[in-house]
Design a protein around this motif. Structure first.
Motif, PDB file in Angstrom:
ATOM      1  N   GLU A 154      -8.655 -23.681  14.596  1.00  0.00           N
ATOM      2  CA  GLU A 154      -8.977 -25.105  14.724  1.00  0.00           C
ATOM      3  C   GLU A 154     -10.473 -25.252  14.540  1.00  0.00           C
ATOM      4  OE1 GLU A 154      -7.003 -26.398  18.424  1.00  0.00           O
ATOM      5  OE2 GLU A 154      -5.579 -27.171  16.922  1.00  0.00           O
ATOM      6  N   ILE A 155     -10.866 -26.030  13.551  1.00  0.00           N
ATOM      7  CA  ILE A 155     -12.258 -26.038  13.097  1.00  0.00           C
ATOM      8  C   ILE A 155     -12.874 -27.430  13.293  1.00  0.00           C
ATOM      9  CG2 ILE A 155     -13.748 -25.546  11.107  1.00  0.00           C
ATOM     10  CD1 ILE A 155     -11.000 -24.231   9.932  1.00  0.00           C
ATOM     11  N   PRO A 156     -14.046 -27.487  13.966  1.00  0.00           N
ATOM     12  CA  PRO A 156     -14.700 -28.796  14.133  1.00  0.00           C
ATOM     13  C   PRO A 156     -15.582 -29.118  12.915  1.00  0.00           C
ATOM     14  CG  PRO A 156     -15.837 -27.137  15.436  1.00  0.00           C
ATOM     15  CD  PRO A 156     -14.756 -26.411  14.706  1.00  0.00           C
ATOM     16  N   PHE A 157     -14.932 -29.315  11.756  1.00  0.00           N
ATOM     17  CA  PHE A 157     -15.669 -29.556  10.507  1.00  0.00           C
ATOM     18  C   PHE A 157     -16.765 -30.594  10.711  1.00  0.00           C
ATOM     19  CE2 PHE A 157     -11.687 -27.870   8.798  1.00  0.00           C
ATOM     20  CZ  PHE A 157     -12.172 -26.981   7.871  1.00  0.00           C
ATOM     21  N   VAL A 158     -17.940 -30.310  10.137  1.00  0.00           N
ATOM     22  CA  VAL A 158     -19.092 -31.199  10.329  1.00  0.00           C
ATOM     23  C   VAL A 158     -19.581 -31.700   8.974  1.00  0.00           C
ATOM     24  CG1 VAL A 158     -20.795 -29.279  10.347  1.00  0.00           C
ATOM     25  CG2 VAL A 158     -21.349 -31.424  11.478  1.00  0.00           C
ATOM     26  N   ASP A 159     -20.131 -32.910   8.967  1.00  0.00           N
ATOM     27  CA  ASP A 159     -20.594 -33.495   7.716  1.00  0.00           C
ATOM     28  C   ASP A 159     -22.030 -33.048   7.408  1.00  0.00           C
ATOM     29  OD1 ASP A 159     -19.376 -35.812   5.907  1.00  0.00           O
ATOM     30  OD2 ASP A 159     -21.576 -35.871   5.864  1.00  0.00           O
ATOM     31  N   ALA A 160     -22.262 -32.721   6.140  1.00  0.00           N
ATOM     32  CA  ALA A 160     -23.596 -32.255   5.727  1.00  0.00           C
ATOM     33  C   ALA A 160     -24.658 -33.327   5.971  1.00  0.00           C
ATOM     34  CB  ALA A 160     -23.574 -31.853   4.254  1.00  0.00           C
ATOM     35  N   ASP A 161     -24.257 -34.602   5.953  1.00  0.00           N
ATOM     36  CA  ASP A 161     -25.220 -35.681   6.243  1.00  0.00           C
ATOM     37  C   ASP A 161     -25.693 -35.611   7.687  1.00  0.00           C
ATOM     38  OD1 ASP A 161     -26.082 -37.398   4.198  1.00  0.00           O
ATOM     39  OD2 ASP A 161     -24.023 -38.106   3.938  1.00  0.00           O
ATOM     40  N   ASP A 162     -24.755 -35.302   8.597  1.00  0.00           N
ATOM     41  CA  ASP A 162     -25.140 -35.199  10.016  1.00  0.00           C
ATOM     42  C   ASP A 162     -26.041 -33.981  10.243  1.00  0.00           C
ATOM     43  OD1 ASP A 162     -23.743 -37.472  10.658  1.00  0.00           O
ATOM     44  OD2 ASP A 162     -21.942 -36.410  11.320  1.00  0.00           O
ATOM     45  N   ILE A 163     -25.709 -32.876   9.577  1.00  0.00           N
ATOM     46  CA  ILE A 163     -26.555 -31.679   9.724  1.00  0.00           C
ATOM     47  C   ILE A 163     -27.963 -32.009   9.226  1.00  0.00           C
ATOM     48  CG2 ILE A 163     -26.891 -29.260   9.044  1.00  0.00           C
ATOM     49  CD1 ILE A 163     -23.857 -29.175   8.396  1.00  0.00           C
ATOM     50  N   ALA A 164     -28.027 -32.668   8.065  1.00  0.00           N
ATOM     51  CA  ALA A 164     -29.333 -32.986   7.480  1.00  0.00           C
ATOM     52  C   ALA A 164     -30.134 -33.925   8.378  1.00  0.00           C
ATOM     53  CB  ALA A 164     -29.135 -33.607   6.097  1.00  0.00           C
ATOM     54  N   GLU A 165     -29.448 -34.897   8.983  1.00  0.00           N
ATOM     55  CA  GLU A 165     -30.187 -35.829   9.867  1.00  0.00           C
ATOM     56  C   GLU A 165     -30.733 -35.111  11.091  1.00  0.00           C
ATOM     57  OE1 GLU A 165     -28.947 -39.838  11.118  1.00  0.00           O
ATOM     58  OE2 GLU A 165     -27.907 -39.909   9.181  1.00  0.00           O
ATOM     59  N   VAL A 166     -29.933 -34.172  11.619  1.00  0.00           N
ATOM     60  CA  VAL A 166     -30.406 -33.391  12.774  1.00  0.00           C
ATOM     61  C   VAL A 166     -31.598 -32.523  12.336  1.00  0.00           C
ATOM     62  CG1 VAL A 166     -29.799 -31.473  14.315  1.00  0.00           C
ATOM     63  CG2 VAL A 166     -28.215 -33.388  14.032  1.00  0.00           C
TER      64      VAL A 166
ATOM     65  N   TRP B 288     -18.196 -25.248  10.026  1.00  0.00           N
ATOM     66  CA  TRP B 288     -17.900 -25.370   8.591  1.00  0.00           C
ATOM     67  C   TRP B 288     -18.100 -26.798   8.122  1.00  0.00           C
ATOM     68  CZ3 TRP B 288     -13.654 -22.052   5.940  1.00  0.00           C
ATOM     69  CH2 TRP B 288     -13.978 -20.708   6.112  1.00  0.00           C
ATOM     70  N   PHE B 289     -18.625 -26.923   6.899  1.00  0.00           N
ATOM     71  CA  PHE B 289     -18.997 -28.250   6.383  1.00  0.00           C
ATOM     72  C   PHE B 289     -17.789 -28.979   5.778  1.00  0.00           C
ATOM     73  CE2 PHE B 289     -23.290 -26.317   4.743  1.00  0.00           C
ATOM     74  CZ  PHE B 289     -23.637 -25.966   6.032  1.00  0.00           C
ATOM     75  N   ASN B 290     -17.745 -30.313   5.967  1.00  0.00           N
ATOM     76  CA  ASN B 290     -16.772 -31.140   5.229  1.00  0.00           C
ATOM     77  C   ASN B 290     -16.942 -30.933   3.731  1.00  0.00           C
ATOM     78  OD1 ASN B 290     -16.167 -32.254   7.705  1.00  0.00           O
ATOM     79  ND2 ASN B 290     -17.252 -34.178   7.355  1.00  0.00           N
ATOM     80  N   GLN B 291     -18.198 -30.810   3.302  1.00  0.00           N
ATOM     81  CA  GLN B 291     -18.509 -30.771   1.876  1.00  0.00           C
ATOM     82  C   GLN B 291     -18.039 -29.482   1.192  1.00  0.00           C
ATOM     83  OE1 GLN B 291     -20.257 -32.333   4.128  1.00  0.00           O
ATOM     84  NE2 GLN B 291     -20.579 -34.346   3.235  1.00  0.00           N
ATOM     85  N   ASN B 292     -17.493 -28.518   1.960  1.00  0.00           N
ATOM     86  CA  ASN B 292     -16.870 -27.355   1.297  1.00  0.00           C
ATOM     87  C   ASN B 292     -15.685 -27.817   0.443  1.00  0.00           C
ATOM     88  OD1 ASN B 292     -18.660 -25.653   2.576  1.00  0.00           O
ATOM     89  ND2 ASN B 292     -17.261 -25.129   4.233  1.00  0.00           N
ATOM     90  N   PHE B 293     -15.142 -29.010   0.775  1.00  0.00           N
ATOM     91  CA  PHE B 293     -13.990 -29.541   0.032  1.00  0.00           C
ATOM     92  C   PHE B 293     -14.402 -30.441  -1.131  1.00  0.00           C
ATOM     93  CE2 PHE B 293     -12.523 -28.472   4.230  1.00  0.00           C
ATOM     94  CZ  PHE B 293     -11.302 -27.848   3.986  1.00  0.00           C
ATOM     95  N   SER B 294     -15.678 -30.794  -1.194  1.00  0.00           N
ATOM     96  CA  SER B 294     -16.107 -31.726  -2.249  1.00  0.00           C
ATOM     97  C   SER B 294     -17.231 -31.181  -3.110  1.00  0.00           C
ATOM     98  CB  SER B 294     -16.551 -33.057  -1.632  1.00  0.00           C
ATOM     99  OG  SER B 294     -17.576 -32.826  -0.680  1.00  0.00           O
TER     100      SER B 294
END
Ligand SMILES: NC(=O)c1ccc[n+]([C@@H]2O[C@H](COP(=O)([O-])OP(=O)(O)OC[C@H]3O[C@@H](n4cnc5c(N)ncnc54)[C@H](OP(=O)(O)O)[C@@H]3O)[C@@H](O)[C@H]2O)c1
Length: 280
Positions: free
Chosen positions: A149-161, A122-128
């Motif tokens: 328990e969720i390993p929230f990930v940042d959309a910037d990191d997904i995009a860089e990958v 799940w993305f951090n950006q779901n909150f923003s």
């Protein structure tokens, strides 16, 4: 020769960032969405081929989710159209712990084209930038599955990958699991957001039935309610979705962004400021 890239969903949370990062590196990028020209609509397969003409590599963001009915057919038709128009590589955004999405992943993996599967938590950006923004602004976030328990990930990191998968060939044929560096319960992320934005935000655990009843009374469509029920019931509680992956560091050579850092940066934009209710 310089490649031509297409970003399907290029105005969304990860797509927009993939476009910016590719452009920042000087690459030729086109966006495909309902508002692009030519218009691309997942619900209209006639729009697939025109968007793919002249394209070498594609980042695919399916909307709303690879698990919904119709996604498999759409991804199959898009893959076929990509083969017919001479595309060489597909990078598919998928969801971690989503069994139904794996059927779509297999279509891409068996296409005969080069490919990378990017499986995100799940993305951090779901909150923003998405469905949890309004509850945060309103000061009360209510969800089912409070113990997940969720390993929230940042959309910037997904995009860089995703950009690395698009421009290099090292990740061809791989499934890359992108997660953040820590596991958090919903109550914990709400607390982090409250602290970063210096305000009080309440977290309320509810049952899945209460949650869906609330969505129904808000007039949300059945397909939306079905998806959220699925995401909470099947995805959030799936043990494989509650694992931290080291793939971001493997691919990018640095740690993924923490939720705390995301919260501090986002709080500075003022987006989480209290929204006054209008009317009496
Ligand atoms: N959010 C998460 O936490 C999460 C986690 C794991 C995986 N995912 C996956 O990420 C994907 C995107 O989800 P998201 O909620 O984050 O969306 P998003 O990327 O923020 O936004 C959706 C994008 O799709 C476009 N779009 C919407 N409806 C469309 C249609 N009918 N045809 C063509 N384009 C359309 C939108 O542009 P226009 O409005 O201009 O058409 C926008 O560019 C899903 O496949 C989901 O499974 C999400």
């Amino acid at each position: 020769m310089e490649k031509n890239y297409l970003v399907i969903g290029g105005t969304g949370k990860t797509g927009r960032r993939v476009v910016e990062k590719l452009q920042g590196k000087g690459h030729n990028v086109k966006v495909a969405s309902r508002n692009s020209s030519p218009s691309f609509n997942w619900d209209d397969p006639e729009t697939y081929k025109p968007a793919l003409e002249g394209i070498d590599r594609v980042y695919i963001v399916y909307y709303p989710d690879l698990a919904v009915p119709g996604a498999y057919e759409a991804i199959s038709m898009l893959t076929e159209a990509a083969k017919n128009t001479g595309v060489e590589k597909l990078v598919l955004l998928s969801g971690k712990g989503e069994k139904e999405a794996e059927r779509c992943e297999q279509v891409v993996a068996n296409s005969g084209l080069d490919y990378t599967l990017v499986r995100a938590s799940w993305f951090n950006q779901n909150f923003s930038e998405s469905f949890f923004l309004e509850p945060v602004q309103a000061g009360i976030v209510a969800t089912p599955m409070p113990d997940a328990e969720i390993p929230f990930v940042d959309a910037d990191d997904i995009a860089e990958v995703a950009v690395q998968a698009l421009i290099n060939d090292d990740l061809n044929g791989q499934t890359v699991a992108v997660t953040g560096p820590e596991l958090y319960k919903m109550s914990e992320v709400v607390e982090i957001i409250a602290e970063a934005s210096n305000r009080s935000i309440q977290y309320v655990p509810v049952t899945l039935d209460q949650y869906t009843a609330e969505m129904r009374s808000a007039g949300l469509p059945d397909s939306y309610i079905w998806l959220f029920e699925y995401l909470f019931k099947e995805v959030l509680t799936n043990p494989s979705n509650q694992e931290i992956s080291t793939d971001v560091e493997r691919v990018l050579g640095r740690k993924p962004k923490s939720f705390k850092q995301f919260a501090q940066e986002t709080a500075k934009t003022g987006i989480w400021s209290v929204k006054e209710k209008t009317g009496s």
